[in-house]
Design an enzyme around this catalytic site. Structure first.
Site, mmCIF file in Angstrom:
data_model
loop_
_atom_site.group_PDB
_atom_site.id
_atom_site.type_symbol
_atom_site.label_atom_id
_atom_site.label_comp_id
_atom_site.label_asym_id
_atom_site.label_seq_id
_atom_site.Cartn_x
_atom_site.Cartn_y
_atom_site.Cartn_z
ATOM 1 N N HIS A 41 -11.234 33.544 -18.695
ATOM 2 C CA HIS A 41 -12.439 33.308 -19.513
ATOM 3 C C HIS A 41 -12.539 31.849 -19.965
ATOM 4 C CE1 HIS A 41 -10.070 34.035 -23.309
ATOM 5 N NE2 HIS A 41 -10.985 33.234 -23.818
ATOM 6 N N ASP A 92 -7.443 38.923 -17.290
ATOM 7 C CA ASP A 92 -7.942 37.608 -17.739
ATOM 8 C C ASP A 92 -6.933 36.505 -17.383
ATOM 9 O OD1 ASP A 92 -9.459 35.692 -19.024
ATOM 10 O OD2 ASP A 92 -8.937 36.368 -21.052
ATOM 11 N N SER A 187 -6.703 30.678 -26.731
ATOM 12 C CA SER A 187 -6.915 31.369 -25.461
ATOM 13 C C SER A 187 -6.344 30.605 -24.281
ATOM 14 C CB SER A 187 -8.414 31.532 -25.199
ATOM 15 O OG SER A 187 -8.928 32.566 -25.972
HETATM 16 C C1 4AZ Z 1 -10.690 34.053 -29.150
HETATM 17 O O1 4AZ Z 1 -11.828 34.252 -29.568
HETATM 18 C C2 4AZ Z 1 -9.582 34.901 -29.651
HETATM 19 N N1 4AZ Z 1 -6.291 37.398 -32.464
HETATM 20 C C3 4AZ Z 1 -8.289 34.653 -29.221
HETATM 21 C C4 4AZ Z 1 -7.249 35.437 -29.696
HETATM 22 C C5 4AZ Z 1 -7.506 36.449 -30.579
HETATM 23 C C6 4AZ Z 1 -8.779 36.697 -31.035
HETATM 24 C C7 4AZ Z 1 -9.832 35.920 -30.564
HETATM 25 C C8 4AZ Z 1 -6.367 37.294 -31.052
HETATM 26 O O2 4AZ Z 1 -10.475 33.185 -28.338
#
Ligand code: 4AZ
Length: 238
Positions: A41, A92, A187
């Site tokens: 993503h 992902d 992420s």
């Molecule tokens: C995000 O929006 C995201 N708590 C990444 C990790 C988590 C929640 C959201 C995990 O990129």
């Protein structure tokens, strides 16, 4: 990262940040001198348009001027064939091939991929430049690192309640003490099962630091590991 602490990036020499048009987007990890592992993503559904992505190694803080030898451009990228953004970011994972390899005889170095199924409550280390709490305006500028524990799938789903998306076999959940968690911006970054092996990638969750487990891409899943082993052998070495 919610609930982490500041660490020296030199202790995480495989960790990179990924930028589009110079703007910070995601974390990632060097798995060969010319390949970065990240979340699918992070490519925003445009794996065919990655030429404006750059990868920065050994950056303590996002505003630090990067040393030229620690910056590379993306050449092409490949997303897992099972990636399903409409099904809660199933599978992902993506690999970015760089236009020029990093010199790993210097400070930058490689992480391995841990293809083994993890023990039920395994400790993992997460790291990144993401938010340090949910509703903050700006990214955390400097690297944060935290310890979390993997949860068995059933316990994870119980804790989340009714997940908006299925928690599939291509995912695992983890959370640390006092709701320690990954946040937006983390992420694509690695969840390390030991000093040098990547077991998961930060993928999604319900906010951060709310007490809900975070969801990670499970690199040991048969479909992911099969694809990844072949792709990495073909595209990342030589
Ligand atoms: C995000 O929006 C995201 N708590 C990444 C990790 C988590 C929640 C959201 C995990 O990129």
């Amino acid at each position: 990262i919610f609930g982490g602490e500041t660490k020296s990036v030199e202790d995480y020499p495989y960790l990179v940040n990924i930028r589009r048009g110079g703007t910070f987007r995601c974390g990632g990890a060097l798995i060969s001198p010319s390949c970065v592992l990240t979340a699918a993503h992070c490519l925003e559904g445009r794996p065919d348009r990655v030429r404006d992505l750059s990868v920065h190694a050994l950056q303590q803080c996002l505003n630090d001027a990067p040393a030229p030898e620690h910056v590379r451009w993306a050449w092409y990228a490949k997303v897992s064939p099972d990636y399903a953004p409409r099904r809660g970011l199933d599978a992902d994972v993506a690999v970015i091939r760089l236009s020029r390899p990093f010199d790993i005889s210097g400070k930058a170095s490689l992480a391995k991929i841990d293809y083994n199924e993890l023990p039920r409550h395994m400790n993992l280390t997460i790291m990144g430049w993401g938010m340090t709490e949910e509703n903050t305006q700006d990214w955390n500028q400097c690297l944060q690192v935290a310890e979390i524990q993997k949860l068995p799938q059933g316990e994870c789903i119980r804790r989340i309640g009714t997940p908006q998306h299925p928690v599939t076999g291509n995912m695992f959940c983890a959370i640390g003490e006092n709701a320690t968690d990954a946040c937006p911006g983390d992420s694509g970054g690695p969840a390390m099962s030991d000093g040098r092996a990547i077991a998961g990638l930060v993928s999604w969750g319900y906010g951060c630091g709310r007490g809900y487990p975070g969801i990670y891409t499970r690199l040991s899943s048969p479909r992911i590991s099969f694809w990844l082993k072949y792709f990495v052998a073909d595209h990342c070495w030589g």
